[in-house]
Design a protein around this motif. Structure first.
Motif, PDB file in Angstrom:
ATOM      1  N   SER A 126      -2.108   4.004   4.789  1.00  0.00           N
ATOM      2  CA  SER A 126      -1.336   2.754   4.861  1.00  0.00           C
ATOM      3  C   SER A 126      -0.997   2.396   6.304  1.00  0.00           C
ATOM      4  CB  SER A 126      -0.058   2.874   4.026  1.00  0.00           C
ATOM      5  OG  SER A 126      -0.375   3.079   2.669  1.00  0.00           O
ATOM      6  N   THR A 144       4.852  -3.061   6.655  1.00  0.00           N
ATOM      7  CA  THR A 144       4.327  -1.788   6.169  1.00  0.00           C
ATOM      8  C   THR A 144       4.346  -0.738   7.268  1.00  0.00           C
ATOM      9  OG1 THR A 144       2.996  -2.906   4.502  1.00  0.00           O
ATOM     10  CG2 THR A 144       2.275  -0.704   5.142  1.00  0.00           C
ATOM     11  N   GLY A 164      -1.556   9.314   1.722  1.00  0.00           N
ATOM     12  CA  GLY A 164      -1.333   7.908   1.395  1.00  0.00           C
ATOM     13  C   GLY A 164      -0.694   7.150   2.545  1.00  0.00           C
ATOM     14  N   LEU A 165       0.328   7.750   3.149  1.00  0.00           N
ATOM     15  CA  LEU A 165       0.993   7.065   4.263  1.00  0.00           C
ATOM     16  C   LEU A 165       0.060   6.926   5.462  1.00  0.00           C
ATOM     17  CD1 LEU A 165       4.663   8.452   4.112  1.00  0.00           C
ATOM     18  CD2 LEU A 165       3.964   6.068   3.890  1.00  0.00           C
ATOM     19  N   ARG A 209      -0.446  14.273  -1.068  1.00  0.00           N
ATOM     20  CA  ARG A 209      -0.786  12.872  -1.355  1.00  0.00           C
ATOM     21  C   ARG A 209       0.175  11.912  -0.661  1.00  0.00           C
ATOM     22  NH1 ARG A 209      -2.166  14.954  -6.931  1.00  0.00           N
ATOM     23  NH2 ARG A 209      -4.436  14.905  -6.959  1.00  0.00           N
ATOM     24  N   TYR A 210       1.411  12.334  -0.511  1.00  0.00           N
ATOM     25  CA  TYR A 210       2.385  11.511   0.220  1.00  0.00           C
ATOM     26  C   TYR A 210       1.880  11.279   1.644  1.00  0.00           C
ATOM     27  CZ  TYR A 210       7.072  10.279   2.078  1.00  0.00           C
ATOM     28  OH  TYR A 210       8.142   9.654   2.679  1.00  0.00           O
ATOM     29  N   ARG A 234       0.331   3.727  -3.287  1.00  0.00           N
ATOM     30  CA  ARG A 234      -0.193   5.100  -3.134  1.00  0.00           C
ATOM     31  C   ARG A 234       0.855   6.145  -3.524  1.00  0.00           C
ATOM     32  NH1 ARG A 234      -2.995   2.851   1.782  1.00  0.00           N
ATOM     33  NH2 ARG A 234      -5.192   2.718   1.147  1.00  0.00           N
ATOM     34  N   TYR A 235       2.106   5.808  -3.285  1.00  0.00           N
ATOM     35  CA  TYR A 235       3.198   6.718  -3.694  1.00  0.00           C
ATOM     36  C   TYR A 235       3.132   6.918  -5.211  1.00  0.00           C
ATOM     37  CZ  TYR A 235       8.102   8.346  -4.041  1.00  0.00           C
ATOM     38  OH  TYR A 235       9.246   9.059  -4.289  1.00  0.00           O
ATOM     39  N   GLU A 258      -4.180   0.942   7.879  1.00  0.00           N
ATOM     40  CA  GLU A 258      -4.426  -0.417   7.351  1.00  0.00           C
ATOM     41  C   GLU A 258      -3.432  -1.419   7.925  1.00  0.00           C
ATOM     42  OE1 GLU A 258      -6.025   1.017   2.929  1.00  0.00           O
ATOM     43  OE2 GLU A 258      -4.198  -0.174   3.106  1.00  0.00           O
ATOM     44  N   PRO A 280       0.811  -1.230   0.000  1.00  0.00           N
ATOM     45  CA  PRO A 280       0.000   0.000   0.000  1.00  0.00           C
ATOM     46  C   PRO A 280       0.837   1.270   0.000  1.00  0.00           C
ATOM     47  CG  PRO A 280      -0.061  -1.061   2.163  1.00  0.00           C
ATOM     48  CD  PRO A 280       0.602  -2.027   1.218  1.00  0.00           C
ATOM     49  N   ILE A 281       1.998   1.268   0.667  1.00  0.00           N
ATOM     50  CA  ILE A 281       2.836   2.475   0.685  1.00  0.00           C
ATOM     51  C   ILE A 281       3.257   2.826  -0.730  1.00  0.00           C
ATOM     52  CG2 ILE A 281       5.050   3.447   1.436  1.00  0.00           C
ATOM     53  CD1 ILE A 281       4.988   1.576   3.842  1.00  0.00           C
ATOM     54  N   TRP A 286       8.130   0.441   7.661  1.00  0.00           N
ATOM     55  CA  TRP A 286       8.652   1.319   6.612  1.00  0.00           C
ATOM     56  C   TRP A 286       7.867   2.629   6.560  1.00  0.00           C
ATOM     57  CZ3 TRP A 286      12.597   3.111   4.653  1.00  0.00           C
ATOM     58  CH2 TRP A 286      12.738   3.586   3.339  1.00  0.00           C
TER      59      TRP A 286
END
Lengths: 393, 393
Positions: free
Chosen positions: B225, B245, B221-222, B217-218, A217-218, B228, A213-214, B248
């Motif tokens: 993630s 996940t 998105g993170l 968005r970065y 989405r990146y 989740e 997912p990281i 990281w």
């Protein structure tokens, strides 16, 4: 996610007027620089003067090596290697886009060894060390300003060869001034956006990870930002926000982050494009635009579910099954590429259907070199035939 | 976007079993390492043994410095500085989470100077050089494994002080093995997720940039993630994908990328939290959970439109105006934090309403130190009063 090593030591200095900081950075690496640039656009847009002024003010002596062409040749890089050796420069300063930076990387690697630079591209030698490289970026697209890879064309075969990331070739410093990109023509702005997206999408489409997912989405986020930023820059070439976002996104697209932990992946679209720009001397990003649309269709129809994921998450396609969602997404991508002014078929790039046989033959050889076992004469020519209409139709 | 410098040279080695690669990395920096760790969990989960084995096999001599507590104290770090000096170690190896890595950073900086380490935290001295630092991460949350900042608590005042990024303090190498995080208890898994999200959201909420689609968005998105992945790790502590996940993402959340080009920003939630964990010795991430919910409400009601953006893009809130969308988003965030097992009010952390006066007084001092001029006794105590219910209610 899967295991990975990430190590990207390049220092990025981003902002208007930042070329003036080059000299202070350069002088920490020595006193004499090989200044590599292209066909003269850096002289007309003022970047050359800014670069020379900053280096000179810092007391860094300059040895000039201009004249690098787009789709640069290995023979020309060899001349740079000879000059770097005979002048005993301490560093290489690249002023340009991917062609200039990649040529500079091969010079930086070749200048400290007797090994011919071809060996770094066919993997018979490793780049163990190199002269320090600094870059002033003028065309955001290739991502070479923040990675350790390079692409050059071999003179005897016209094969366009790309390397893996070599640790010594990450630039020490790259200066990104978005205002120097105001003068990039609309067509190259569009090609560059497509090029940057391709660097994100190769890994996204071909990765072998079960859950990422990281990274997903990146990639999706950067693709959306690249298209939005390109729209702004195409509407107004002097739009600082559009140019800035396009510049940083293109760097972020190919600085190793998008592929952290996604497992093995490959570059089928680059494989399919390289011979187009090598043989027809077209813009790499324009060629990628064409082959991505065809490859995505081929891949989706052969069970790649990630084309549909891209369609849903980047183009908000709501349709049901994967193949139809992918088809709608590809058409939305085609429409955006066409509107931006990039190529979407061989006719746009002046490539006739009769050229497919020769391109296919050479691309098969590249597939073998890169170990892309899934590709052969049959499916490579099938994908090229999906790139119509052709020149003359 | 606005101008920025990005330079993050930390090498990340990620994957199961990768602690075995520590010794080979360490021996390039010398022959004698100060091994810093915490209260013993690394001994029970096998990480200590793996670390010692790898260093020993590579011929790196070890000087032990265990016993670092969470919310670590400056006085204890000073003992480490003395030991590093008297033993003349070549490097510092941190094995633990943020508390251990931050203590190790202050030791690495203090060991090469006569300046007291407090000066690096109150900005009367700069970290110009430091011993090389390597880290084996065991708790993904703080992000210290890939940045140049550190946080320690001052003994005389209990002020928890954080630094800016000091270039010499970026770890040379950080090893991230997700399987060593399997033993993190559920509560700390939840706290860590909140901590990582806070590092993304401080810049996202307080930035001063006019257009930042890449960075927005970065962050969005993170955040998605992280939630989740935390859900997966909480459902099954040995879920490799969830743990990977989370690990990281926590690193990516605070490695300087999310703030590239967003202009000046600040850390109001960290300002509000630091005294909570300093005075009540609660988990930093738990404290952040509480104050983020209150601060977001306060900020939204005082004109910060980015709370609504977060609500729409991370929690898919469709409501109309910004304040109501933000309110719905905050409730969705509260529900997720509660479900995960993190704190959502002072009662959860055992903090009585009567404590607000003292916390406020000291937080005002921190606001002054950090130059957060918008904060004063009135609005700081107002935000704390929004953190109810309180202990005993």
């Amino acid at each position: 996610m899967q295991e990975f090593v990430f190590h990207n030591p390049t220092k990025i200095i981003f902002g208007e007027g930042k070329i003036s900081e080059l000299g202070a950075e350069a002088k920490t690496y020595g006193k004499k620089a090989l200044l590599v640039y292209g066909m003269g656009s850096v002289k007309s847009n003022g970047v050359y003067d800014q670069t020379v002024a900053s280096l000179t003010e810092a007391g860094v002596e300059i040895v000039e090596f201009g004249g690098v062409k787009s789709n640069p040749m290995m023979s020309y890089a060899r001349k740079g290697v000879e000059l770097a050796k005979s002048e005993q420069v301490d560093m290489v300063v690249a002023v340009g886009g991917g062609s200039v930076i990649d040529t500079s990387k091969s010079i930086a690697a070749g200048a400290v060894t007797d090994t011919d630079i071809l060996e770094f591209f066919v993997f018979t030698s490793n780049v163990e060390t190199a002269l320090p490289l600094l870059a002033v970026l003028t065309i955001p697209a290739a991502g070479s300003e923040m990675n350790g890879g390079m692409v050059l064309t071999r003179d005897d075969t016209l094969d366009k060869l790309g390397t893996c990331n070599y640790a010594p070739l990450y630039p020490k410093v790259s200066i990104l001034d978005p205002t120097v990109t105001y003068s990039i023509p609309a067509s190259y702005t569009a090609f560059s956006a497509a090029d940057a997206m391709s660097h994100l999408l190769e890994g996204y489409f071909t990765q072998t990870d079960e859950w990422s997912p990281i990274q997903d989405r990146y990639v999706e986020g950067l693709c959306k930002s690249i298209m939005e930023a390109a729209d702004k820059a195409l509407a107004d070439p002097n739009d600082f926000q559009g140019r800035s976002t396009l510049m940083w996104a293109a760097t972020m697209a190919f600085n190793d982050l998008s592929s952290t932990g996604i497992g093995p992946f490959c570059f089928p679209n680059h494989m399919l494009e390289h011979l187009l720009s090598a043989i027809y001397d077209i813009a790499h990003g324009g060629g990628l635009s064409i082959v991505m649309l065809a490859w995505m269709k081929y891949a989706s129809e052969h069970g790649n579910a990630r084309i549909a994921k891209f369609a849903r998450n980047v183009f908000d396609i709501q349709a049901g099954d994967d193949v139809s969602a992918a088809a709608d997404g590809i058409e939305a991508f085609r429409a955006w590429l066409k509107k931006s002014g990039s190529y979407t078929c061989f006719a746009d790039a002046g490539i006739p259907e009769s050229g497919i046989e020769k391109i296919t033959e050479r691309t098969v050889a590249l597939a073998n070199l890169w170990g892309l076992d899934a590709y052969n004469t049959e499916n490579i020519s099938e994908i090229y035939r999906m790139c119509g209409p052709f020149k003359g139709e």
